[in-house]
Design an enzyme around this catalytic site. Structure first.
Site, PDB file in Angstrom:
ATOM      1  N   SER A   1       0.856  -1.194   0.000  1.00  0.00           N
ATOM      2  CA  SER A   1       0.000   0.000   0.000  1.00  0.00           C
ATOM      3  C   SER A   1       0.886   1.236   0.000  1.00  0.00           C
ATOM      4  O   SER A   1       2.116   1.131   0.119  1.00  0.00           O
ATOM      5  CB  SER A   1      -0.898   0.002   1.239  1.00  0.00           C
ATOM      6  OG  SER A   1      -0.096  -0.040   2.410  1.00  0.00           O
ATOM      7  N   LYS A   2       0.308   2.387  -0.147  1.00  0.00           N
ATOM      8  CA  LYS A   2       1.072   3.631  -0.060  1.00  0.00           C
ATOM      9  C   LYS A   2       0.107   4.768   0.221  1.00  0.00           C
ATOM     10  O   LYS A   2      -1.065   4.704  -0.153  1.00  0.00           O
ATOM     11  CB  LYS A   2       1.797   3.903  -1.388  1.00  0.00           C
ATOM     12  CG  LYS A   2       2.962   4.853  -1.256  1.00  0.00           C
ATOM     13  CD  LYS A   2       4.189   4.144  -0.720  1.00  0.00           C
ATOM     14  CE  LYS A   2       5.359   5.072  -0.546  1.00  0.00           C
ATOM     15  NZ  LYS A   2       6.593   4.330  -0.247  1.00  0.00           N
TER      16      LYS A   2
END
Ligand code: NAD
Length: 414
Positions: free
Chosen positions: A104-105
Site C-alpha cells: 500500500s502507499k
C-alpha cells in the site's frame, strides 16, 4: 522523474513480467488494479486563522500475503496515480523479502517546508484520522517516506490510539524508540544494501577485501551502506552528496567523513580528497557502485561509461529502463531497489512483530534476523535469475509475483 505516468509504468512492468513468466491472465487482471483507493480531503486550521483543505490518498494494492504495508509521503507533487503505482511496488517489495504483507502507499499534497510544526501536526492527525477507517495493525500498517519521519509516526500512532481509546503501537512503523520503535531501524536499509552487496560479490567472485566501492548520496542509506561495506573490508574510494563528490583511491574513513559532513553541512572540502562532480563519481572505475540519492541517475547517457561490475540500488529507481538494458548487455549485475533496499521494510516488519508481542529485541537480534532474511531473499532472486536467464530486476519481480500468485490461488481468488 520520468514524464510517464508512474502507474502506467508499473502496469508496463507487470505486463513484461507476465509475458516472461506466462502469468495466468486471471491473476494478471487482478494485479492490475489496487484493491481500494481512498481519497480524503482534510481541513486544517492554519496559524493565520484560515482553514485550508489538503487532499490525501491511501492506495491498498494487494493483500493476498498479509495486511497492507507502505509509507506515507508529504509532497506538493503527490498524485493519486503516483500513490497507486507506489502501492504496486510495495506489493512486490514485501513479497520479494518474503514478508507476510501486501502493498500500500499513502500521500498528501502539501509542502511541509512552507508549514509550521503545528500545521504539520494538525494535518498529520487529520489525515490519519480520515484514513483510520481502512488502516490499523491488522489491516494496513503505514510508515515514513518522503518528508515524514519518526515525528509524524508518533503523531499517527497517538491519533489512532486516541480514536481507539487505548495504546496501539503496531499501527505504524518507524516510530521513535521510546514509543515502540525497533533497535536497528535507523541503519537497516544501509545494512540490507551491504548484505545484498556481500552476496552479489560472492556470485561475481569479487573479493570484498580487495574491492573498491563508490557511493552516491551520503544521507541515511548512503552513509550506512558505506560504513557496513567498509566493515566488510572494502575500500570506499568515492562518496558524494547534493553539493558534489570526493575521491581518494586509497579509500576513506567513513565515520571521519561523516563527522566532517556533520560539522560543515557537506563532504565537499574534505581534506586529502580530489573533488569531482556527481557525474564523474558514477563513472569512476570501481568494483561496486551504490547509488543512494535520487531516481534516474544512471541513464542511457552514462550507462555505457559505468565501470563497476556490481550496482546496488540503495535509492529507489536510480536506473532508467534504457540504462538497465545497457548495463545488462555489458555484463554489469544490478541488484534492484526492491531487493537491495528491502532492509528498511524488513526491520519495519520486525518492529511491528515486537509491538504485537510487546517484547523487544536487542540490536544484535535484529541485525542477525535481518542478515538471514536478506540472504534468503537474495538467493531466491538469484535462482530465479538463473532459471529465467534474465536480469536481476526482472528476476526480483518474477519472484515477487510468483509468491503473490501462489497466495491468491491458495486463497481461492482465481
Ligand atoms: P537522505 O535524505 O537521508 O539522503 C539523501 C542523500 O542524497 C543526501 O546526502 C543528499 O545530499 C544526497 N543527494 C541529493 N541530491 C543529490 C544529487 N543530485 N547527487 C548526489 N547526491 C544527492 O535520504 P535517504 O533516506 O538516505 O534515502 C535515499 C534514497 O534511498 C531515496 O531514494 C529513498 O527513497 C531510498 N530509500 C530509503 C530508505 C530509508 O530507510 N531511508 C528505504 C528504502 C529506500
Amino acid at each position: 522523474m520520468s514524464e510517464r505516468n508512474p502507474y502506467q509504468m508499473a502496469l508496463e512492468q507487470l505486463d513484461k513480467c507476465a509475458k516472461m513468466m506466462k502469468l495466468d491472465p486471471n491473476v494478471h487482471e487482478i494485479l492490475k488494479y489496487p484493491k481500494r483507493v481512498l481519497c480524503v480531503n482534510v481541513p486544517v486550521k492554519m496559524d493565520d486563522g484560515t482553514v485550508k483543505v489538503f487532499q490525501g490518498f491511501r492506495s491498498q494494492h494487494n493483500d493476498a500475503l498479509g495486511p497492507f504495508k507502505g509509507g506515507i509521503r508529504y509532497h506538493p507533487n503527490v498524485t493519486m496515480e503516483e500513490v497507486m503505482a507506489l502501492s504496486v511496488w510495495m506489493t512486490w517489495k514485501c513479497a520479494v523479502a518474503a514478508l507476510p504483507y501486501g502493498g500500500s502507499k499513502g500521500g498528501v499534497i502539501c509542502n511541509p517546508k512552507e508549514m509550521s510544526v503545528g500545521e504539520i501536526e494538525r494535518l498529520s492527525r487529520g489525515y490519519f484520522s480520515a484514513i483510520s477507517v481502512i488502516v490499523g495493525p491488522d489491516r494496513d500498517i503505514p510508515a515514513g517516506d518522503v518528508n515524514t519521519s519518526g515525528r509524524e509516526m508518533a503523531w499517527f500512532m497517538d491519533e489512532y490510539s486516541r480514536l481507539r481509546t487505548y495504546n496501539v503501537p503496531g499501527t505504524v512503523t518507524g516510530k521513535p524508540l521510546p514509543i515502540g520503535g525497533s533497535e536497528g531501524r535507523v541503519e537497516a536499509t544501509g545494512k540490507g544494501v551491504s548484505i545484498a552487496g556481500r552476496e552479489g560479490a560472492k556470485k561475481l567472485g569479487i573479493e570484498l577485501r580487495r574491492a573498491d566501492v563508490v557511493v552516491q548520496g551520503f544521507g541515511n542509506v548512503g552513509y550506512h551502506s558505506a560504513k557496513f561495506m567498509s566493515e566488510f573490508g572494502c575500500k570506499i574510494t568515492g562518496l558524494s552528496d547534493s553539493k558534489g563528490g570526493i575521491y581518494n583511491p586509497k579509500g576513506f574513513n567513513v565515520d571521519e567523513v561523516f563527522r566532517f559532513k556533520e560539522k560543515k553541512g557537506t563532504l565537499v572540502g574534505y581534506p586529502d580528497a580530489k573533488e569531482i562532480t556527481n557525474e564523474e563519481l558514477l563513472e569512476r572505475k570501481c568494483d561496486i557502485l551504490i547509488p543512494c540519492a535520487l531516481e534516474n541517475q544512471i541513464t542511457e547517457e552514462n550507462a555505457h561509461r559505468i565501470k563497476s561490475r556490481l550496482v546496488l540500488e540503495g535509492a529507489n529507481g536510480p536506473t532508467t529502463p534504457e540504462a538497465d538494458e545497457i548495463l545488462h548487455q555489458s555484463g554489469v549485475m544490478v541488484v534492484p531497489d526492491i531487493l537491495a533496499n528491502a532492509g528498511g521494510v524488513s526491520v519495519s516488519y520486525f518492529e511491528w512483530v515486537q509491538n504485537l508481542q510487546n517484547y523487544y529485541w536487542s540490536r544484535e537480534e535484529v541485525n542477525d534476523k535481518l542478515d538471514r532474511l536478506m540472504v534468503k531473499a537474495f538467493n531466491s532472486v538469484y535462482e530465479t535469475y538463473l532459471r529465467y536467464e534474465t536480469d536481476m530486476r526482472m528476476a526480483a519481480y518474477i519472484c515477487a509475483i510468483n509468491r503473490v500468485t501462489e497466495a491468491m490461488r491458495i486463497r481461492g481468488w482465481v
